[in-house]
Design an enzyme around this catalytic site. Sequence first.
Site, PDB file in Angstrom:
ATOM      1  N   GLY A  12       0.820  -1.210   0.000  1.00  0.00           N
ATOM      2  CA  GLY A  12       0.000   0.000   0.000  1.00  0.00           C
ATOM      3  C   GLY A  12       0.853   1.258   0.000  1.00  0.00           C
ATOM      4  CG  ASP A  13       0.606   3.702   2.412  1.00  0.00           C
ATOM      5  OD1 ASP A  13      -0.529   4.187   2.337  1.00  0.00           O
ATOM      6  OD2 ASP A  13       0.995   3.014   3.375  1.00  0.00           O
ATOM      7  CE  LYS A  16      -3.264   1.732  -3.912  1.00  0.00           C
ATOM      8  NZ  LYS A  16      -2.150   1.646  -2.962  1.00  0.00           N
ATOM      9  CB  ALA A  39      -7.776   3.414   0.931  1.00  0.00           C
ATOM     10  N   GLY A  40      -5.912   5.751   1.877  1.00  0.00           N
ATOM     11  CA  GLY A  40      -5.714   7.196   1.832  1.00  0.00           C
ATOM     12  C   GLY A  40      -5.007   7.530   0.534  1.00  0.00           C
ATOM     13  CG  HIS A  41      -6.117   6.292  -2.953  1.00  0.00           C
ATOM     14  ND1 HIS A  41      -6.873   5.604  -3.856  1.00  0.00           N
ATOM     15  CD2 HIS A  41      -5.478   5.350  -2.218  1.00  0.00           C
ATOM     16  CE1 HIS A  41      -6.706   4.292  -3.664  1.00  0.00           C
ATOM     17  NE2 HIS A  41      -5.873   4.129  -2.676  1.00  0.00           N
ATOM     18  NE  ARG A 143     -23.577 -17.609   4.488  1.00  0.00           N
ATOM     19  CZ  ARG A 143     -23.679 -18.937   4.430  1.00  0.00           C
ATOM     20  NH1 ARG A 143     -24.101 -19.519   3.336  1.00  0.00           N
ATOM     21  NH2 ARG A 143     -23.371 -19.678   5.473  1.00  0.00           N
ATOM     22  CD  GLN A 222      -6.673  -1.182   1.491  1.00  0.00           C
ATOM     23  OE1 GLN A 222      -7.458  -1.821   0.795  1.00  0.00           O
ATOM     24  NE2 GLN A 222      -7.003  -0.029   2.018  1.00  0.00           N
ATOM     25  CB  THR A 237      -6.382  -5.158   4.162  1.00  0.00           C
ATOM     26  OG1 THR A 237      -7.615  -4.543   4.545  1.00  0.00           O
ATOM     27  CG2 THR A 237      -6.363  -5.422   2.652  1.00  0.00           C
ATOM     28  N   GLY A 300      -1.608   8.713  10.196  1.00  0.00           N
ATOM     29  CA  GLY A 300      -0.467   9.544  10.611  1.00  0.00           C
ATOM     30  C   GLY A 300       0.701   8.739  11.169  1.00  0.00           C
ATOM     31  CG  ASP A 331      11.047  12.664  -5.626  1.00  0.00           C
ATOM     32  OD1 ASP A 331      10.311  11.758  -6.063  1.00  0.00           O
ATOM     33  OD2 ASP A 331      10.709  13.404  -4.674  1.00  0.00           O
TER      34      ASP A 331
HETATM   35  P1  IMP Z   1      -6.965  -2.889   8.107  1.00  0.00           P
HETATM   36  O1  IMP Z   1      -7.238  -3.092   6.656  1.00  0.00           O
HETATM   37  O2  IMP Z   1      -7.254  -1.508   8.576  1.00  0.00           O
HETATM   38  O3  IMP Z   1      -7.570  -3.941   8.984  1.00  0.00           O
HETATM   39  O4  IMP Z   1      -5.381  -3.077   8.305  1.00  0.00           O
HETATM   40  C1  IMP Z   1      -4.725  -4.294   8.021  1.00  0.00           C
HETATM   41  C2  IMP Z   1      -3.282  -4.021   7.616  1.00  0.00           C
HETATM   42  O5  IMP Z   1      -3.285  -3.376   6.353  1.00  0.00           O
HETATM   43  C3  IMP Z   1      -2.519  -3.107   8.566  1.00  0.00           C
HETATM   44  O6  IMP Z   1      -1.152  -3.475   8.555  1.00  0.00           O
HETATM   45  C4  IMP Z   1      -2.678  -1.738   7.926  1.00  0.00           C
HETATM   46  O7  IMP Z   1      -1.640  -0.865   8.278  1.00  0.00           O
HETATM   47  C5  IMP Z   1      -2.611  -2.121   6.466  1.00  0.00           C
HETATM   48  N1  IMP Z   1      -3.325  -1.179   5.612  1.00  0.00           N
HETATM   49  C6  IMP Z   1      -4.665  -1.074   5.455  1.00  0.00           C
HETATM   50  N2  IMP Z   1      -4.954  -0.113   4.567  1.00  0.00           N
HETATM   51  C7  IMP Z   1      -3.792   0.376   4.140  1.00  0.00           C
HETATM   52  C8  IMP Z   1      -3.437   1.379   3.174  1.00  0.00           C
HETATM   53  O8  IMP Z   1      -4.278   1.997   2.513  1.00  0.00           O
HETATM   54  N3  IMP Z   1      -2.099   1.589   3.017  1.00  0.00           N
HETATM   55  C9  IMP Z   1      -1.167   0.898   3.687  1.00  0.00           C
HETATM   56  N4  IMP Z   1      -1.446  -0.046   4.575  1.00  0.00           N
HETATM   57  C10 IMP Z   1      -2.751  -0.309   4.798  1.00  0.00           C
END
Ligand code: IMP
Length: 422
Positions: A12-13, A16, A39-41, A143, A222, A237, A300, A331
């Site tokens: 992830g990160d 994207k 997620a954080g895009h 379900r 992710q 996840t 954060g 970079d």
């Molecule tokens: P959850 O999806 O919040 O339950 O997290 C499960 C694992 O996936 C943890 O290690 C989170 O830090 C990681 N994770 C979930 N979403 C992201 C993402 O968007 N970027 C990076 N790591 C993520």
Amino acid sequence: MPVDVLIGLQWGDEGKGKIVDVLAPTYDAVARFQGGPNAGHTLTFDGQKHVLHQVPSGIFHPHILNVVGNGVVLDPVVFRQELQKLTDRGVDYAHNLYISKKAQLILPSHRALDRISEEARGNTKIGSTLKGIGPTYSDKIGRVGLRVGHILLPDFEKRYREAVAHHASLAAPYGKALEIEPFEADFFAAVDFLRTLQLTDTEYLLNDLLTQGKRILAEGAQGSMLDVDFGTYPYVTSSSTIAAGACTGLGIAPRHIDKVYGITKAYCTRVGGGPFPTELTGEVGEQIRQAGREFGSTTGRPRRTGWIDLPALRYAIMLNGVTELHLMKADVLDAFAEIEVCTHYRTLDGEETPNLPDPGQLDQVTPVYQQLLGWYTDLTNVTEAAQFPKPLQDYLAFLEKELQVPITIVSVGPDRVSTLFR
Ligand code: IMP
């Protein structure tokens, strides 16, 4: 075959959101197929930074339809806050945002359960974002989940109470109460707001677009190493983050998929627990963290950092059928005279392998590195790929040879304009 899929190849990160933002103008629709507010895009343009959690990254383009697919888990409270921020910035989404009635709803009790079960894991914590992702997907597979479409039914509140009672029974063996009362008013207000949006059977919407010859970009969240089947289980996840997830998460048949864009950083990061073979815990890791501003956009948290990991990338490329690679944040390595690339792993019995062992053994492998010359130049002012310094050209050629996929985009800075096509 007008569906292209964009996925993260690491943990992830990878950046994207930035690539979706750049590619979006050539598509008619951008659709999210899995994940949720974990997620954080991040998108940066016109000097402003925008972080999206559940809203597809095509939302800033008025002519693009943005679809939250059935594979997503949606938190109405976070969604409402995100949309409010877009309104504040003058973005009108009333005409081009659609939400699947089959997407699952994250309830306040899912969040509570996430926290309770994570606390109970002691020193084997997943490092979850605590947004309720795991418990909501558990209910879906079990379900018993509530779907977005359920909010349109007259007995929604009754169904909600039944779900909460079920969740309370799951929390009881931990000796914990859910303590969700302070969040319920906000939840119901957000549900009222959700009712005002375009809730529909998005599988029909998307397939109608395909019939008309329109182009769809499926936006992954992710990364492949967090995939519930193929990632570093159980430190993953709870959704299918790989390209195949786009079919089940949107209701699109596999034969429609054409390109698969694989996004990777020039190094690696991971948040949360779990194995990370190339992790750098010392000064170099800190240097990468600071240069790359590697702090979670959702939580954060400081991200763990390490050198690029080719066995993990080869695995992800295979699983996703990647047709083009996009290398992000080159970079960030500007200040390094030498760059390490993990080409293989050495296993406990001394063998070298280009492949990924079982996740349970991943913390026992030793990375085998190849040193490459760094470019040691400020890339942020480079405006064309043809201007790349020779060591960067060599680095890209080395990766392409090892990974057998062309690198078609290299990103050299956070802004939209720092995305260079090769
Ligand atoms: P959850 O999806 O919040 O339950 O997290 C499960 C694992 O996936 C943890 O290690 C989170 O830090 C990681 N994770 C979930 N979403 C992201 C993402 O968007 N970027 C990076 N790591 C993520």
